[in-house]
Design a protein around this motif. Structure first.
Motif, PDB file in Angstrom:
ATOM      1  N   UNK B  34      26.071  13.584 -35.006  1.00 14.16           N
ATOM      2  CA  UNK B  34      25.286  13.355 -36.081  1.00 14.16           C
ATOM      3  C   UNK B  34      23.795  13.245 -35.801  1.00 14.16           C
ATOM      4  N   UNK B  35      23.124  13.248 -36.400  1.00 17.16           N
ATOM      5  CA  UNK B  35      21.207  13.162 -36.187  1.00 17.16           C
ATOM      6  C   UNK B  35      20.806  11.969 -36.287  1.00 17.16           C
ATOM      7  N   UNK B  36      20.356  11.118 -35.296  1.00 17.02           N
ATOM      8  CA  UNK B  36      19.932   9.864 -35.323  1.00 17.02           C
ATOM      9  C   UNK B  36      18.529  10.100 -36.100  1.00 17.02           C
ATOM     10  N   UNK B  63      26.439   0.937 -28.820  1.00 16.32           N
ATOM     11  CA  UNK B  63      25.245   1.786 -29.511  1.00 16.32           C
ATOM     12  C   UNK B  63      25.221   1.571 -30.987  1.00 16.32           C
ATOM     13  N   UNK B  64      24.084   1.278 -31.481  1.00 14.41           N
ATOM     14  CA  UNK B  64      23.995   1.188 -33.000  1.00 14.41           C
ATOM     15  C   UNK B  64      22.904   2.262 -33.337  1.00 14.41           C
ATOM     16  N   UNK B  76      26.012   4.486 -36.879  1.00 10.56           N
ATOM     17  CA  UNK B  76      26.936   5.044 -36.038  1.00 10.56           C
ATOM     18  C   UNK B  76      27.225   4.515 -34.829  1.00 10.56           C
ATOM     19  N   UNK B  77      28.443   4.186 -34.289  1.00 13.17           N
ATOM     20  CA  UNK B  77      28.922   3.557 -32.957  1.00 13.17           C
ATOM     21  C   UNK B  77      29.068   4.482 -31.823  1.00 13.17           C
ATOM     22  N   UNK B  81      29.530   8.264 -31.935  1.00 11.40           N
ATOM     23  CA  UNK B  81      28.571   9.208 -31.210  1.00 11.40           C
ATOM     24  C   UNK B  81      29.167  10.058 -29.865  1.00 11.40           C
ATOM     25  N   UNK B  82      29.782   9.526 -29.446  1.00 10.24           N
ATOM     26  CA  UNK B  82      30.446   9.659 -28.110  1.00 10.24           C
ATOM     27  C   UNK B  82      32.050   9.734 -27.971  1.00 10.24           C
ATOM     28  N   UNK B  83      32.673  10.649 -28.990  1.00 14.47           N
ATOM     29  CA  UNK B  83      33.914  10.586 -29.015  1.00 14.47           C
ATOM     30  C   UNK B  83      34.547  10.952 -27.620  1.00 14.47           C
TER      31      UNK B  83
END
Lengths: 202, 163
Positions: B34-36, B63-64, B76-77, B81-83
């Motif tokens: 996703x785009x932060x 991470x938030x 997003x956690x 973000x890093x599956x």
């Protein structure tokens, strides 16, 4: 003696007059009414004062005063000349398409030529908690793949390290050394860095 | 630039502010799902990372991330973000000193991480591996000074929240 100084003064003022005419002409033809630089804003201000509601005696005197001051101290206006030079260089760069990617790695930062296979072996990341993929360069693997895709016949791969900001600061925060140093690998074509992959970053 | 919200550091059983962005080196190459986006002028990077030092290594353990949706914002956690690394990422790309501000505020500067506190703890890492620590005293603040690093003001974008 006094005639000599008078001659110098005349020469000074003539050069100033020519310089200001060139500067004013350039700003007029180059920028028109657009306000995209300090020089253009100055020109626009002067223009507005010249044309505006203004056609009062006071505004005319102010404008005249500004030009007189500029004329007397025209070397100060060399900042305008510098802007013109920068502007022309920008035009030339755009014409020649030199908006090339810029890299942190410069030629002086290259340390040694390396073999890609050796680089992969040197960058197997070990983590006792296994929070890193077991592939070369770990979490940065995609950057390595992208770098490899840039390699063309005749290119060489180099390890590099940039010096960063230089000396540590005396003021807080007092880091032990300069910051923003980077290390990694660069693709060199001829004598030019054409791609980089940063594996360590401060 | 507005003063920025700090990262978080878990170190020796305590939580600290961390005035660095170690994740920046990874985000150059990582393709996040996703785009932060920045929810406010105090968080231009669009996320707050939580870092932990374990086994003498630096890990991103939380991470938030702020994600702008069609109607609102969501967070997003780490797992999203890093599956593949829901327990954390080893920050092997980081070499340098992390700054952990401590004590009371000596001088507030409304820019980046520029505010100065009484002490700075510097933790040096090489390729994510802890090497050494040092404490620097910057001065003594008055008793009335607020404690710790903080952000004085920010402009929030519609619907945005820092955390």
């Amino acid at each position: 003696m006094s005639e000599g100084w008078l001659g110098y003064a005349q020469t000074y003022l003539w050069i100033g007059a020519v310089y200001l005419i060139v500067l004013r002409s350039y700003t007029y033809f180059r920028y028109g009414r657009r306000e995209n630089s300090e020089l253009a804003r100055l020109a626009a201000t002067l223009e507005a004062e010249r044309k505006g509601e203004q056609k009062t005696l006071k505004s005319r005197l102010i404008l005249l005063g500004q030009w007189l001051v500029l004329w007397m101290f025209w070397p100060v206006a060399f900042i305008g000349l510098w802007e013109i030079v920068r502007d022309l260089r920008g035009i030339r760069n755009r014409r020649h398409g030199t908006d090339e990617p810029r890299f942190a790695c410069q030629h002086d930062d290259l340390i040694e030529q390396v073999d890609p296979l050796q680089a992969e072996q040197d960058n197997q990341v070990f983590d006792p908690l296994e929070r890193v993929p077991q592939i070369p360069f770990g979490h940065l693997h995609s950057g390595w793949i992208t770098l490899l895709s840039q390699l063309e016949p005749g290119d060489t791969l180099w390890r590099f390290k940039t010096p960063g900001d230089g000396e540590a600061s005396d003021e807080p925060p007092r880091y032990a050394a300069g910051r923003r140093s980077m290390a990694g690998y660069a693709v060199v074509r001829g004598k030019k860095v054409v791609w980089e992959f940063v594996t360590e970053r401060d | 630039m507005t003063a920025q919200v700090s990262e978080r550091l878990n170190y020796q059983g305590k939580k600290y502010n961390l005035c660095e962005e170690p994740l920046a080196g990874l985000l150059v190459y990582a393709r996040l799902p996703v785009t932060l986006s920045s929810p406010s002028t105090a968080l231009w990077r669009g996320y707050v990372g939580e870092w932990t030092i374990e086994a003498d290594r630096l890990y991103l353990t939380g991470i938030t991330g702020h994600v702008r949706t069609a109607e609102d914002w969501r967070t997003a956690n780490l797992a999203e973000l890093f599956p593949g690394f829901p327990n954390g990422l080893f920050a092997h790309w980081y070499t340098g000193e992390l700054r952990v501000p401590m004590g009371r505020l000596l001088s507030y500067r409304h820019a980046g991480f520029a505010s100065v506190t009484e002490f700075d703890l510097f933790l040096r890492f090489e390729r994510g591996v802890f090497k050494e620590r040092r404490m620097v005293t910057n001065g003594q603040a008055s008793a009335a000074s607020p404690a710790g690093y903080q952000v004085g003001a920010a402009t929030f974008f519609p619907g945005g929240r820092d955390e």
